[in-house]
Enzyme design. Structure first.
Site, mmCIF file in Angstrom:
data_model
loop_
_atom_site.group_PDB
_atom_site.id
_atom_site.type_symbol
_atom_site.label_atom_id
_atom_site.label_comp_id
_atom_site.label_asym_id
_atom_site.label_seq_id
_atom_site.Cartn_x
_atom_site.Cartn_y
_atom_site.Cartn_z
ATOM 1 N N HIS A 6 0.868 -1.253 -0.186
ATOM 2 C CA HIS A 6 0.294 -0.304 -0.037
ATOM 3 C C HIS A 6 1.242 0.972 -0.054
ATOM 4 O O HIS A 6 2.124 1.455 0.501
ATOM 5 C CB HIS A 6 -1.441 -0.189 0.997
ATOM 6 C CG HIS A 6 -1.989 1.443 0.829
ATOM 7 N ND1 HIS A 6 -2.158 1.991 1.475
ATOM 8 C CD2 HIS A 6 -3.405 1.063 1.080
ATOM 9 C CE1 HIS A 6 -3.245 2.905 0.896
ATOM 10 N NE2 HIS A 6 -4.290 1.901 1.028
ATOM 11 N N GLU B 244 -6.262 5.451 1.372
ATOM 12 C CA GLU B 244 -6.388 5.764 -0.310
ATOM 13 C C GLU B 244 -7.654 6.888 -0.624
ATOM 14 O O GLU B 244 -8.129 7.206 -1.460
ATOM 15 C CB GLU B 244 -6.951 4.216 -1.535
ATOM 16 C CG GLU B 244 -6.983 4.691 -2.259
ATOM 17 C CD GLU B 244 -5.969 3.348 -3.100
ATOM 18 O OE1 GLU B 244 -5.995 3.277 -4.368
ATOM 19 O OE2 GLU B 244 -6.191 2.761 -2.100
ATOM 20 N N ARG C 102 -7.114 10.527 -0.821
ATOM 21 C CA ARG C 102 -6.497 10.516 -2.134
ATOM 22 C C ARG C 102 -7.791 10.947 -3.008
ATOM 23 O O ARG C 102 -7.589 12.067 -3.869
ATOM 24 C CB ARG C 102 -5.670 9.426 -2.802
ATOM 25 C CG ARG C 102 -4.164 9.882 -2.440
ATOM 26 C CD ARG C 102 -3.210 8.654 -2.594
ATOM 27 N NE ARG C 102 -4.144 7.550 -1.975
ATOM 28 C CZ ARG C 102 -3.046 6.300 -2.834
ATOM 29 N NH1 ARG C 102 -3.390 6.300 -3.965
ATOM 30 N NH2 ARG C 102 -3.768 5.460 -2.105
ATOM 31 N N ARG D 290 -2.270 0.579 -6.693
ATOM 32 C CA ARG D 290 -1.123 0.844 -5.656
ATOM 33 C C ARG D 290 -0.019 0.711 -5.676
ATOM 34 O O ARG D 290 0.895 1.297 -5.556
ATOM 35 C CB ARG D 290 -2.006 -0.284 -4.779
ATOM 36 C CG ARG D 290 -3.358 0.203 -4.154
ATOM 37 C CD ARG D 290 -3.819 -0.262 -2.729
ATOM 38 N NE ARG D 290 -4.766 -0.360 -2.279
ATOM 39 C CZ ARG D 290 -6.441 -0.740 -1.272
ATOM 40 N NH1 ARG D 290 -5.576 -1.830 -1.217
ATOM 41 N NH2 ARG D 290 -6.676 0.013 -0.772
ATOM 42 N N HIS E 104 1.062 -4.794 2.441
ATOM 43 C CA HIS E 104 -0.516 -4.376 2.182
ATOM 44 C C HIS E 104 -1.390 -5.905 1.899
ATOM 45 O O HIS E 104 -2.482 -6.195 3.339
ATOM 46 C CB HIS E 104 -1.146 -3.615 2.273
ATOM 47 C CG HIS E 104 -2.419 -3.028 1.914
ATOM 48 N ND1 HIS E 104 -3.015 -2.471 3.630
ATOM 49 C CD2 HIS E 104 -3.316 -2.983 1.694
ATOM 50 C CE1 HIS E 104 -4.290 -2.288 3.559
ATOM 51 N NE2 HIS E 104 -4.407 -2.317 1.909
ATOM 52 N N HIS E 105 -1.357 -6.441 1.372
ATOM 53 C CA HIS E 105 -2.725 -7.773 0.916
ATOM 54 C C HIS E 105 -1.626 -8.204 0.404
ATOM 55 O O HIS E 105 -0.836 -7.929 -0.768
ATOM 56 C CB HIS E 105 -3.544 -6.461 0.162
ATOM 57 C CG HIS E 105 -4.250 -7.804 -0.319
ATOM 58 N ND1 HIS E 105 -5.907 -7.820 0.527
ATOM 59 C CD2 HIS E 105 -4.708 -8.937 -1.121
ATOM 60 C CE1 HIS E 105 -6.744 -8.728 0.634
ATOM 61 N NE2 HIS E 105 -6.381 -9.610 -0.920
ATOM 62 N N ARG F 136 -4.491 -6.010 -5.850
ATOM 63 C CA ARG F 136 -5.801 -5.553 -5.896
ATOM 64 C C ARG F 136 -6.177 -4.110 -5.931
ATOM 65 O O ARG F 136 -5.721 -3.454 -5.106
ATOM 66 C CB ARG F 136 -5.983 -6.606 -4.096
ATOM 67 C CG ARG F 136 -7.843 -5.385 -3.751
ATOM 68 C CD ARG F 136 -7.644 -6.720 -2.255
ATOM 69 N NE ARG F 136 -7.072 -5.766 -1.234
ATOM 70 C CZ ARG F 136 -7.061 -5.044 -0.663
ATOM 71 N NH1 ARG F 136 -7.903 -4.203 -0.728
ATOM 72 N NH2 ARG F 136 -6.457 -4.339 0.206
#
Length: 584
Positions: free
Chosen positions: A378, A391, A394, A415, A517-518, A557
């Site tokens: 991220h 997010e 933004r 991302r 992050h993921h 993602r």
């Protein structure tokens, strides 16, 4: 003669020392008895969400009760607060263990009690408490679900509503997992809320954006389920009590489709409030501090789960179906480095329990894995403390600048693209810059302010000076960006959404950098969420949903797709497992 004089001097010195000692008052060995303290005292600590105030009741200098007066902590911390305050009361001591995954809340509770005790001017005398071991007896149920995050609870609620008995096991001392940290919102296409706002969207367009965002590595059949059932899932969540009518944008999307919580509230805590109420109303059994250590099976068929309780005692939960919803492995540095060595040393936004346990306990079943090397960072995470800045900041109007005060990327790109752009800047960090309008728009951002993460200033010049970035560069950048907003066009970077000029004081900034992050990869499933083995066969009675699976997000993602993933497929897993159980 000299020797005699020297001896006399020594004798006289000793006599003088003993005389002085004899003149001193005798030191008492008796301890001063502390006067008993009674009454209530208020103490304060600082948690993840801001100040936390407790009222501590003392009786004869012992803590008899602790009451929460003010808390901005997320609802998932309620069992943490209840458990820690009980420990403090039982032991009459603040020397209690921190709860992993709720560190800031734990420290806030302990510090608030210490503050109250200090105000009472009392010294606590710790008491020994004999702990009774938690019973470990085999039990049976229809469905056992591993993980009490968004995917697991979606499955549990749906299965319970289908009329079957469910037990959910969660290794943490609280529910929620990574869902507690979800902020941006939930992506859904062709909803009534988009239609009301005149937003043109469709499941097909959502499908195209998701495939493109995932670099076409996604399983298209799973993506069709994700996008095609997204609107229906929004309405299902609303039937449970969620409010998702507000809409915003995240990176990598060609239409505004990110459905937010009330007043821009972070989506994860909002849904966990809803899920927690459902768990209580439906009487769903959730066993906290209970770790799954093995999948019970016979002839390629899942028959339950072996677990360990908080005392390390093992027992079996026999079941007709098992649902894996234990999350990804974003907090497992060893696995991250194994699958993507270039991410060694990166921070993580994941809760400590995201260690990929399911990858281990399913090995004997020869479970197939997909996209396991696809790991996302991220782009906007506060360095060192690993606090993610949503997010949505933004999407609602913030810009990204470097130390020269210059923009360097479309802030709403995917991302991975934004992360790469930040890492190419001097210092490998950047700064989010926005104004009071953005803070007023989203409650999640207000939390960052309350937590002391934001730098605040009365002018752009002052903000640049405080952030130690080029003043002239930032002023020019903001002025230019404001002109782009007026013209609704960004000729430099092609940013699609230009919602607000940065003009209203106060002005805010925060330094950010990419963090893990993921994990897009995981266990392979089909459209029915049934787990597939390496031979391509279904493992009977075994289902999976959420970040523990792979195939949905491909190589990257899109922000807002995680909540859609866990609720769409969590609900599907619960429904299909319940149907299979009832048909047996």
């Amino acid at each position: 003669m000299k020797k005699i004089k020297k001896s006399l001097a020594v004798i006289l010195t000793l006599i003088l020392v003993f005389s002085i000692a004899a003149c001193r008052p005798k030191e008492t060995k008796e301890k001063v008895t502390q006067k008993p303290v009674n009454g209530t005292f208020v103490g304060e600590g600082r948690g993840r969400g801001g100040p936390l105030k407790l009222e501590v009741a003392l009786e004869n200098s012992e803590i008899k009760n602790i009451k929460v007066l003010e808390s901005k902590e997320s609802s998932y911390t309620k069992p943490v607060i209840a458990d820690l305050t009980k420990q403090i009361v039982d032991t009459n001591s603040t020397k209690v263990d921190i709860v992993s995954g709720a560190t800031l809340t734990s420290h806030a509770i302990i510090n608030a009690v210490k503050d109250a005790v200090k105000k009472a001017n009392v010294t606590l005398a710790a008491k020994e408490v004999t702990k009774k071991p938690v019973k470990a007896e085999d039990v049976s149920t229809d469905i056992v679900i591993i993980g009490a995050g968004g995917a697991g609870l979606s499955a549990a609620i749906e299965a319970t509503n289908q009329g079957v008995k469910v037990i959910v096991v969660e290794k943490n001392g609280f529910m929620g997992g990574n869902t507690n940290y979800a902020t941006a919102g939930m992506n859904a296409a062709y909803t009534k809320y988009q239609e009301e706002k005149g937003i043109k969207d469709s499941p097909e367009l959502f499908f195209e954006d998701t495939m493109k965002g995932g670099h076409e590595k996604n399983n298209p059949e799973l993506v069709k389920v994700l996008t095609g059932e997204s609107a229906e899932t929004v309405y299902w969540l609303e039937d449970l009590g969620a409010k998702l009518s507000e809409i915003g944008a995240t990176g990598g999307q060609s239409a505004d489709r990110t459905h937010k919580g009330p007043e821009g509230m972070a989506i994860g805590p909002h849904l966990m409030d809803v899920f927690t109420n459902q768990v209580e109303d439906l009487g769903i059994e959730v066993r906290l501090n209970t770790k799954a250590v093995d999948i019970l099976s016979e002839d390629n068929k899942a028959t339950g789960v072996k677990v360990e309780n908080k005392d390390g005692n093992a027992y079996n939960i026999n079941a007709k179906a098992v649902i894996l919803a234990s999350g990804g492995f974003g907090a497992n540095a060893e696995l991250i480095t194994k699958y993507k060595p270039e991410l060694e040393g990166f921070g993580t936004t994941n809760q400590p329990g995201a260690t990929g346990d399911a990858l281990v306990i399913t090995e004997k079943l020869d479970v197939a894995l997909v996209d396991i090397k696809e790991i996302q960072t991220h782009p906007t995470v506060v360095p060192k403390i690993n606090e993610l800045i949503t997010e949505g900041v933004r999407g609602d109007g913030a810009i990204l600048v470097n130390r020269e005060g210059k923009r360097f990327v479309d802030e709403l790109e995917t991302r991975d693209t934004v992360s790469k752009a930040i890492l190419s800047q001097d210092g490998k960090t950047a700064f989010l810059v926005f104004d009071q309008q953005v803070v007023d728009k989203t409650s999640a951002i207000k939390k960052y302010k309350d937590a002391g993460l934001l730098t605040e200033a009365s002018s752009i010049k002052e903000l640049a000076e405080k952030l130690k970035i080029d003043v002239k560069g930032l002023e020019e950048t903001v002025n230019t960006y404001n002109e782009y907003v007026k013209k609704k066009e960004d000729p430099e970077f092609g940013r699609r959404t230009l919602p607000l000029e940065i003009t209203k004081a106060s002005f805010y900034g925060v330094e950010v950098a990419p963090a893990i992050h993921h994990t897009m990869g995981g266990i392979k499933i089909n459209n029915n969420t049934e787990v597939i083995n390496k031979s391509g066969n279904i493992i009977e009675g075994l289902y999976a949903a959420g970040e523990v699976t792979g195939g949905v997000h491909g190589g990257n993602r899109i922000g807002g797709n995680a909540i859609t993933d866990i609720t769409v497929f969590g609900r599907t897993a619960g429904k299909n497992a319940a149907t299979a159980v009832k048909n047996k």
